[in-house]
Write a protein that holds these residues in place. Structure first.
Motif, PDB file in Angstrom:
ATOM      1  N   UNK A 109       0.861  -1.185   0.000  1.00  0.00           N
ATOM      2  CA  UNK A 109       0.000   0.000   0.000  1.00  0.00           C
ATOM      3  C   UNK A 109       0.895   1.232   0.000  1.00  0.00           C
ATOM      4  N   UNK A 110       0.637   2.154  -0.933  1.00  0.00           N
ATOM      5  CA  UNK A 110       1.456   3.351  -1.054  1.00  0.00           C
ATOM      6  C   UNK A 110       0.580   4.584  -1.243  1.00  0.00           C
ATOM      7  N   UNK A 111       1.135   5.731  -0.887  1.00  0.00           N
ATOM      8  CA  UNK A 111       0.520   7.030  -1.128  1.00  0.00           C
ATOM      9  C   UNK A 111       1.388   7.787  -2.124  1.00  0.00           C
ATOM     10  N   UNK A 157      -3.351  13.308  -6.283  1.00  0.00           N
ATOM     11  CA  UNK A 157      -3.125  12.574  -5.041  1.00  0.00           C
ATOM     12  C   UNK A 157      -3.831  11.237  -5.143  1.00  0.00           C
ATOM     13  N   UNK A 158      -3.112  10.143  -4.826  1.00  0.00           N
ATOM     14  CA  UNK A 158      -3.715   8.823  -4.992  1.00  0.00           C
ATOM     15  C   UNK A 158      -3.236   7.823  -3.951  1.00  0.00           C
ATOM     16  N   UNK A 193      -6.779   4.628  -6.558  1.00  0.00           N
ATOM     17  CA  UNK A 193      -7.867   5.605  -6.438  1.00  0.00           C
ATOM     18  C   UNK A 193      -7.233   6.979  -6.354  1.00  0.00           C
ATOM     19  N   UNK A 194      -7.719   7.926  -7.149  1.00  0.00           N
ATOM     20  CA  UNK A 194      -7.050   9.219  -7.249  1.00  0.00           C
ATOM     21  C   UNK A 194      -8.034  10.374  -7.339  1.00  0.00           C
ATOM     22  N   UNK A 195      -7.569  11.523  -6.875  1.00  0.00           N
ATOM     23  CA  UNK A 195      -8.251  12.803  -7.066  1.00  0.00           C
ATOM     24  C   UNK A 195      -7.275  13.720  -7.790  1.00  0.00           C
ATOM     25  N   UNK A 196      -7.742  14.369  -8.876  1.00  0.00           N
ATOM     26  CA  UNK A 196      -6.886  15.307  -9.609  1.00  0.00           C
ATOM     27  C   UNK A 196      -7.560  16.670  -9.613  1.00  0.00           C
ATOM     28  N   UNK A 197      -6.820  17.667  -9.118  1.00  0.00           N
ATOM     29  CA  UNK A 197      -7.290  19.048  -9.090  1.00  0.00           C
ATOM     30  C   UNK A 197      -6.640  19.816 -10.228  1.00  0.00           C
ATOM     31  N   UNK A 198      -7.422  20.664 -10.920  1.00  0.00           N
ATOM     32  CA  UNK A 198      -6.922  21.370 -12.091  1.00  0.00           C
ATOM     33  C   UNK A 198      -7.270  22.859 -12.039  1.00  0.00           C
ATOM     34  N   UNK A 251     -10.643   9.407 -10.137  1.00  0.00           N
ATOM     35  CA  UNK A 251     -10.225   8.318 -11.009  1.00  0.00           C
ATOM     36  C   UNK A 251     -10.071   7.014 -10.234  1.00  0.00           C
ATOM     37  N   UNK A 252     -10.268   5.899 -10.938  1.00  0.00           N
ATOM     38  CA  UNK A 252     -10.000   4.567 -10.390  1.00  0.00           C
ATOM     39  C   UNK A 252      -9.370   3.738 -11.500  1.00  0.00           C
TER      40      UNK A 252
END
Length: 263
Positions: free
Chosen positions: A123-125, A152-153, A172-177, A185-186
């Protein structure tokens, strides 16, 4: 498509390399690089789109075929046993009939920290920053749309043995733009060694963009299948990727060819 991205059509690069996780000395995705060791991946992704998914998820013909050609370079280097440095950039040739761009894409730089390594589980961040570019910044956008980004995922993977050893992984990720809608995202990868030095991979990239200005956000599900062949510190990947469902996004497909080098 860039980063193809996913949940990522774009972070393709981040998940594609996850498929190397158990290939002998190759390690990536949730599996960190050993201290003082690294991995470089050069990948070519041409994507052609004659149709798109509309607001209701139905395929409709585009007025003009959309073409994207991306040559990317992804690098990882183990700074310590638990921290890996990540760097990526690409060259793009994108044309959707309205906007054309040929040149360097953004630069992505970040790091991955290993939170767990136990009983086959990893498991990684991971966090990364993506610079601005006049190229394609989102699979569902046009060239020049969007500016800098942050991603960030969480990555979780597990290896397994038996007659056909392999691994599976989920991100699993969140991308801010800036200038484009944010995304969730998954992404998932399954890799199985069916012969010595050969691995089959199946992957999915799924994503959802926020709704902005009363316009429905993009949705996508992209599937990919491929084969990886290993020679000592080198590996070659060949496969095919296709967006099979979505909303407000091109229904593109095309081959993937990649060359990996461990050092």
């Amino acid at each position: 498509m860039k980063h193809s991205g996913g949940l990522l059509h774009r972070l393709g690069a981040l998940v594609v390399i996850a498929g190397t996780a158990l290939a002998g000395p190759v390690m990536a995705g949730a599996w960190n690089q050993p201290e003082g060791q690294g991995l470089v991946i050069v990948k070519y992704e041409p994507v052609w789109s004659s149709f798109r998914f509309d607001e209701d998820g139905d395929q409709v013909a585009l007025l003009q075929q959309r073409q994207d050609h991306v040559l990317s370079v992804w690098g990882e280097y183990g700074l310590s046993e638990r921290v890996t440095l990540l760097v990526k950039t690409d060259w793009q040739d994108a044309d959707d009939g309205f906007h054309r761009y040929r040149g360097m894409g953004p630069v992505e730089i970040g790091g991955r920290w290993q939170a767990l390594d136990k009983d086959g589980w990893q498991v990684s961040l991971q966090a990364s920053y993506v610079s601005d570019t006049q190229g394609r910044n989102a699979a569902w956008g046009s060239a020049g749309e969007g500016e800098q980004e942050a991603d960030l995922r969480v990555l979780a993977g597990r290896s397994f043995g038996g007659r056909y050893p392999g691994f599976y992984e989920l991100q699993l990720a969140q991308r801010w733009r800036d200038g484009l809608a944010d995304e969730v995202r998954a992404e998932g990868t399954l890799g199985v060694h069916f012969r010595e030095n050969y691995m089959a991979m199946a992957q999915f990239y799924a994503g959802k963009a926020d709704i902005e200005s009363d316009v429905g956000g993009a949705r996508w599900l992209t599937l990919e299948a491929g084969i990886v062949r290993h020679w000592n510190d080198w590996s070659v990947q060949a496969g095919w990727r296709a967006t099979t469902a979505g909303r407000n996004i091109p229904a593109g497909d095309g081959p993937i060819v990649a060359l990996w080098k461990r050092f």
